[in-house]
Motif scaffolding. Sequence first.
Motif, PDB file in Angstrom:
ATOM      1  N   GLU A   1      14.583  -2.107  -8.574  1.00 42.53           N
ATOM      2  CA  GLU A   1      15.950  -1.675  -8.284  1.00 42.53           C
ATOM      3  C   GLU A   1      16.610  -1.068  -9.517  1.00 42.53           C
ATOM      4  O   GLU A   1      17.196   0.014  -9.463  1.00 42.53           O
ATOM      5  CB  GLU A   1      16.775  -2.865  -7.772  1.00 42.53           C
ATOM      6  CG  GLU A   1      18.142  -2.483  -7.246  1.00 42.53           C
ATOM      7  CD  GLU A   1      18.085  -1.518  -6.074  1.00 42.53           C
ATOM      8  OE1 GLU A   1      18.995  -0.675  -5.959  1.00 42.53           O
ATOM      9  OE2 GLU A   1      17.119  -1.599  -5.278  1.00 42.53           O
ATOM     10  N   GLY A   2      16.490  -1.742 -10.640  1.00 43.75           N
ATOM     11  CA  GLY A   2      17.101  -1.217 -11.859  1.00 43.75           C
ATOM     12  C   GLY A   2      16.400   0.017 -12.386  1.00 43.75           C
ATOM     13  O   GLY A   2      17.050   0.960 -12.858  1.00 43.75           O
ATOM     14  N   TYR A   3      15.070   0.017 -12.304  1.00 47.24           N
ATOM     15  CA  TYR A   3      14.304   1.137 -12.851  1.00 47.24           C
ATOM     16  C   TYR A   3      14.554   2.423 -12.083  1.00 47.24           C
ATOM     17  O   TYR A   3      14.780   3.482 -12.670  1.00 47.24           O
ATOM     18  CB  TYR A   3      12.813   0.785 -12.829  1.00 47.24           C
ATOM     19  CG  TYR A   3      11.911   1.891 -13.325  1.00 47.24           C
ATOM     20  CD1 TYR A   3      11.881   2.255 -14.668  1.00 47.24           C
ATOM     21  CD2 TYR A   3      11.082   2.575 -12.446  1.00 47.24           C
ATOM     22  CE1 TYR A   3      11.057   3.270 -15.124  1.00 47.24           C
ATOM     23  CE2 TYR A   3      10.250   3.591 -12.889  1.00 47.24           C
ATOM     24  CZ  TYR A   3      10.234   3.931 -14.225  1.00 47.24           C
ATOM     25  OH  TYR A   3       9.414   4.940 -14.667  1.00 47.24           O
ATOM     26  N   ARG A   4      14.522   2.355 -10.771  1.00 42.08           N
ATOM     27  CA  ARG A   4      14.682   3.605 -10.023  1.00 42.08           C
ATOM     28  C   ARG A   4      16.128   4.100 -10.034  1.00 42.08           C
ATOM     29  O   ARG A   4      16.375   5.290  -9.871  1.00 42.08           O
ATOM     30  CB  ARG A   4      14.161   3.453  -8.600  1.00 42.08           C
ATOM     31  CG  ARG A   4      14.929   2.550  -7.676  1.00 42.08           C
ATOM     32  CD  ARG A   4      14.237   2.513  -6.332  1.00 42.08           C
ATOM     33  NE  ARG A   4      14.950   1.697  -5.358  1.00 42.08           N
ATOM     34  CZ  ARG A   4      14.520   1.488  -4.108  1.00 42.08           C
ATOM     35  NH1 ARG A   4      13.401   2.044  -3.697  1.00 42.08           N
ATOM     36  NH2 ARG A   4      15.214   0.747  -3.289  1.00 42.08           N
ATOM     37  N   ARG A   5      17.086   3.167 -10.234  1.00 39.41           N
ATOM     38  CA  ARG A   5      18.478   3.596 -10.350  1.00 39.41           C
ATOM     39  C   ARG A   5      18.665   4.493 -11.565  1.00 39.41           C
ATOM     40  O   ARG A   5      19.457   5.428 -11.542  1.00 39.41           O
ATOM     41  CB  ARG A   5      19.380   2.354 -10.462  1.00 39.41           C
ATOM     42  CG  ARG A   5      20.651   2.469  -9.665  1.00 39.41           C
ATOM     43  CD  ARG A   5      21.545   1.269  -9.697  1.00 39.41           C
ATOM     44  NE  ARG A   5      21.262   0.251 -10.652  1.00 39.41           N
ATOM     45  CZ  ARG A   5      20.922  -0.990 -10.338  1.00 39.41           C
ATOM     46  NH1 ARG A   5      20.779  -1.336  -9.068  1.00 39.41           N
ATOM     47  NH2 ARG A   5      20.707  -1.886 -11.272  1.00 39.41           N
ATOM     48  N   ALA A   6      17.905   4.208 -12.630  1.00 40.05           N
ATOM     49  CA  ALA A   6      18.024   4.978 -13.864  1.00 40.05           C
ATOM     50  C   ALA A   6      17.054   6.156 -13.932  1.00 40.05           C
ATOM     51  O   ALA A   6      17.113   6.935 -14.871  1.00 40.05           O
ATOM     52  CB  ALA A   6      17.782   4.054 -15.063  1.00 40.05           C
ATOM     53  N   HIS A   7      16.180   6.284 -12.948  1.00 42.79           N
ATOM     54  CA  HIS A   7      15.160   7.337 -13.001  1.00 42.79           C
ATOM     55  C   HIS A   7      15.774   8.697 -12.665  1.00 42.79           C
ATOM     56  O   HIS A   7      16.655   8.794 -11.805  1.00 42.79           O
ATOM     57  CB  HIS A   7      14.027   7.031 -12.021  1.00 42.79           C
ATOM     58  CG  HIS A   7      12.791   7.840 -12.260  1.00 42.79           C
ATOM     59  ND1 HIS A   7      12.622   9.108 -11.755  1.00 42.79           N
ATOM     60  CD2 HIS A   7      11.679   7.568 -12.977  1.00 42.79           C
ATOM     61  CE1 HIS A   7      11.447   9.574 -12.140  1.00 42.79           C
ATOM     62  NE2 HIS A   7      10.851   8.658 -12.886  1.00 42.79           N
TER      63      HIS A   7
ATOM     64  N   LEU B   1       8.317   4.598  -6.180  1.00 40.02           N
ATOM     65  CA  LEU B   1       9.691   4.112  -6.305  1.00 40.02           C
ATOM     66  C   LEU B   1      10.422   4.105  -4.973  1.00 40.02           C
ATOM     67  O   LEU B   1      11.276   3.253  -4.730  1.00 40.02           O
ATOM     68  CB  LEU B   1      10.456   4.984  -7.316  1.00 40.02           C
ATOM     69  CG  LEU B   1       9.824   5.114  -8.698  1.00 40.02           C
ATOM     70  CD1 LEU B   1      10.735   5.919  -9.618  1.00 40.02           C
ATOM     71  CD2 LEU B   1       9.521   3.750  -9.294  1.00 40.02           C
ATOM     72  N   TRP B   2      10.127   5.073  -4.115  1.00 40.26           N
ATOM     73  CA  TRP B   2      10.697   5.117  -2.773  1.00 40.26           C
ATOM     74  C   TRP B   2       9.562   5.398  -1.786  1.00 40.26           C
ATOM     75  O   TRP B   2       8.730   6.271  -2.024  1.00 40.26           O
ATOM     76  CB  TRP B   2      11.740   6.227  -2.637  1.00 40.26           C
ATOM     77  CG  TRP B   2      13.006   6.017  -3.395  1.00 40.26           C
ATOM     78  CD1 TRP B   2      14.146   5.388  -2.944  1.00 40.26           C
ATOM     79  CD2 TRP B   2      13.306   6.438  -4.729  1.00 40.26           C
ATOM     80  NE1 TRP B   2      15.102   5.395  -3.917  1.00 40.26           N
ATOM     81  CE2 TRP B   2      14.629   6.041  -5.031  1.00 40.26           C
ATOM     82  CE3 TRP B   2      12.579   7.131  -5.708  1.00 40.26           C
ATOM     83  CZ2 TRP B   2      15.232   6.288  -6.244  1.00 40.26           C
ATOM     84  CZ3 TRP B   2      13.171   7.387  -6.942  1.00 40.26           C
ATOM     85  CH2 TRP B   2      14.484   6.971  -7.200  1.00 40.26           C
ATOM     86  N   VAL B   3       9.527   4.666  -0.685  1.00 50.10           N
ATOM     87  CA  VAL B   3       8.575   4.931   0.401  1.00 50.10           C
ATOM     88  C   VAL B   3       9.365   4.860   1.703  1.00 50.10           C
ATOM     89  O   VAL B   3       9.871   3.791   2.071  1.00 50.10           O
ATOM     90  CB  VAL B   3       7.419   3.912   0.423  1.00 50.10           C
ATOM     91  CG1 VAL B   3       6.460   4.239   1.575  1.00 50.10           C
ATOM     92  CG2 VAL B   3       6.668   3.919  -0.901  1.00 50.10           C
ATOM     93  N   GLU B   4       9.493   5.972   2.404  1.00 45.39           N
ATOM     94  CA  GLU B   4      10.308   6.035   3.611  1.00 45.39           C
ATOM     95  C   GLU B   4       9.587   6.857   4.672  1.00 45.39           C
ATOM     96  O   GLU B   4       8.650   7.608   4.366  1.00 45.39           O
ATOM     97  CB  GLU B   4      11.680   6.655   3.304  1.00 45.39           C
ATOM     98  CG  GLU B   4      12.466   5.895   2.249  1.00 45.39           C
ATOM     99  CD  GLU B   4      13.819   6.517   1.958  1.00 45.39           C
ATOM    100  OE1 GLU B   4      14.221   7.445   2.689  1.00 45.39           O
ATOM    101  OE2 GLU B   4      14.478   6.071   0.993  1.00 45.39           O
ATOM    102  N   GLY B   5      10.027   6.709   5.928  1.00 46.88           N
ATOM    103  CA  GLY B   5       9.448   7.523   6.992  1.00 46.88           C
ATOM    104  C   GLY B   5       9.114   6.722   8.233  1.00 46.88           C
ATOM    105  O   GLY B   5       9.780   5.721   8.544  1.00 46.88           O
ATOM    106  N   ASP B   6       8.086   7.140   8.928  1.00 43.68           N
ATOM    107  CA  ASP B   6       7.693   6.550  10.206  1.00 43.68           C
ATOM    108  C   ASP B   6       7.475   5.047  10.063  1.00 43.68           C
ATOM    109  O   ASP B   6       6.703   4.585   9.220  1.00 43.68           O
ATOM    110  CB  ASP B   6       6.416   7.229  10.705  1.00 43.68           C
ATOM    111  CG  ASP B   6       6.058   6.814  12.117  1.00 43.68           C
ATOM    112  OD1 ASP B   6       5.622   5.656  12.301  1.00 43.68           O
ATOM    113  OD2 ASP B   6       6.201   7.642  13.033  1.00 43.68           O
ATOM    114  N   ARG B   7       8.162   4.282  10.908  1.00 42.65           N
ATOM    115  CA  ARG B   7       8.125   2.823  10.797  1.00 42.65           C
ATOM    116  C   ARG B   7       6.713   2.268  10.983  1.00 42.65           C
ATOM    117  O   ARG B   7       6.251   1.400  10.243  1.00 42.65           O
ATOM    118  CB  ARG B   7       9.078   2.207  11.826  1.00 42.65           C
ATOM    119  CG  ARG B   7       9.231   0.691  11.701  1.00 42.65           C
ATOM    120  CD  ARG B   7      10.187   0.157  12.746  1.00 42.65           C
ATOM    121  NE  ARG B   7      11.534   0.689  12.593  1.00 42.65           N
ATOM    122  CZ  ARG B   7      12.083   1.592  13.416  1.00 42.65           C
ATOM    123  NH1 ARG B   7      11.392   2.061  14.439  1.00 42.65           N
ATOM    124  NH2 ARG B   7      13.307   2.024  13.209  1.00 42.65           N
TER     125      ARG B   7
END
Length: 446
Positions: A72-78, A113-119
Amino acid sequence: MSSPWSQRREVSPETSRLLIERAHEELVAGNAADARLRDVRLLVRDSWRRSLDSLVGAEALPPLDLTAEELEGYRRAHPLAAVIDMVRGLLLPGEASESGVVVAVGDAAGRLLWVEGDRNVRRLTGDVGFVEGANWSEDAVGTAAPGTAITLDRSVQITGAEHFNRLVQPWSCSAAPVHDPETRRILGVIDVTGGHEAVTPQAQLLVDATARAIEGELLVARLRARAEPPRPARRAPARRAEPTRATLRVLGRDRAQLEVTGEGFETVSELGPRHAELLLMLAVHRQGLSAERLGDLVYGESAGDAASVTLRAEMVRLRKALTTAAPALVPESRPYRLGVEVETDAHQVLSLLDRGAHRVALAAYRGDVLPDSVAPGVEEFRDTVRVALREALMAEASVDVLLAFAETDAAADDIELLRLCLSMLPARSPRRAGLVTRIERLEADR
């Protein structure tokens, strides 16, 4: 808006899936001169050899490099955090949960850092560790679009059997690196994973175009920021050697292991059973505990006034031990609490389950929490972890993961689990006979 992944034009492979699989088997077995390897794409062949040189296992699960809190902290600053909405808009328009693909954004080291899409695709790919915080570099998992794109510094497509890791071979993926618009160093990677629709020519164009659009947006934002008046600089306070991570390992062991790392130091200490129970309870109850409540959790409510005396003595000894091993973790009083957050390997398993990484969670589950402890609070937490693992796997995991779970001590006598595995196996699976025998034996012993 319709999904850009709905046009399912299959890529014509240069060789058959079977030939690629056989070539892969020969290479992994040490037959680097096998003739079939010459028919595998040079890009893939070279990546396979790099994977072997890095000692990547052919069925290795990716390491989870970032915990939920660190992520959470790392990707907020990326730098890519500022453009994540652009990625969603370009690659996941419309109903993302039914797009047929998952879109991942990773850093320059290959960590997702983020993985989104088809459930449904997220659930299935999560089963092999394609989750936020996992390391998908070539050094970690071998040939796969995110890591190979970073290694080659160019967009790549990896189809099915071309993956070095056999667990990932049901999937195909396209990925492109994202560069700093001025220095051209790699900032991260954009990846699309799914079926054959993820490796069409259109897929590669979309991923490439998204990476270029991101670089353009980053440059515009940077130029805009430079045009603003500078803010007065503030002198940062002097930094102390504070721990950056503290992990208490309690799964499958009674003498817990405390690992503390920070800038320039790392310590590993083994704790006795009672100190392990006390530190675990403080790690689980992060808001703090009164002396009476901590005594109940460790000694039981029936211990009465004697528990208070014993607790004070044990806390003195724990403080002395931590003063030497990890001074920042010495508990505070009134209430008893830890000034630094301590993560446990049990919490890491729960975090993996939340992310859908069932196979990785099962691999991380080394056994029950402090298995010989009879402290009421430990027993309660032990049951919480075991039940959460069982329920998550039975609800969403693949049959292969369920069968692996059935071989653990925690599930050896679980008839309901065995019956679920039996119902999920194909009618002619050779595994059915063994399951039937186990179920009949357990039913006879009841």
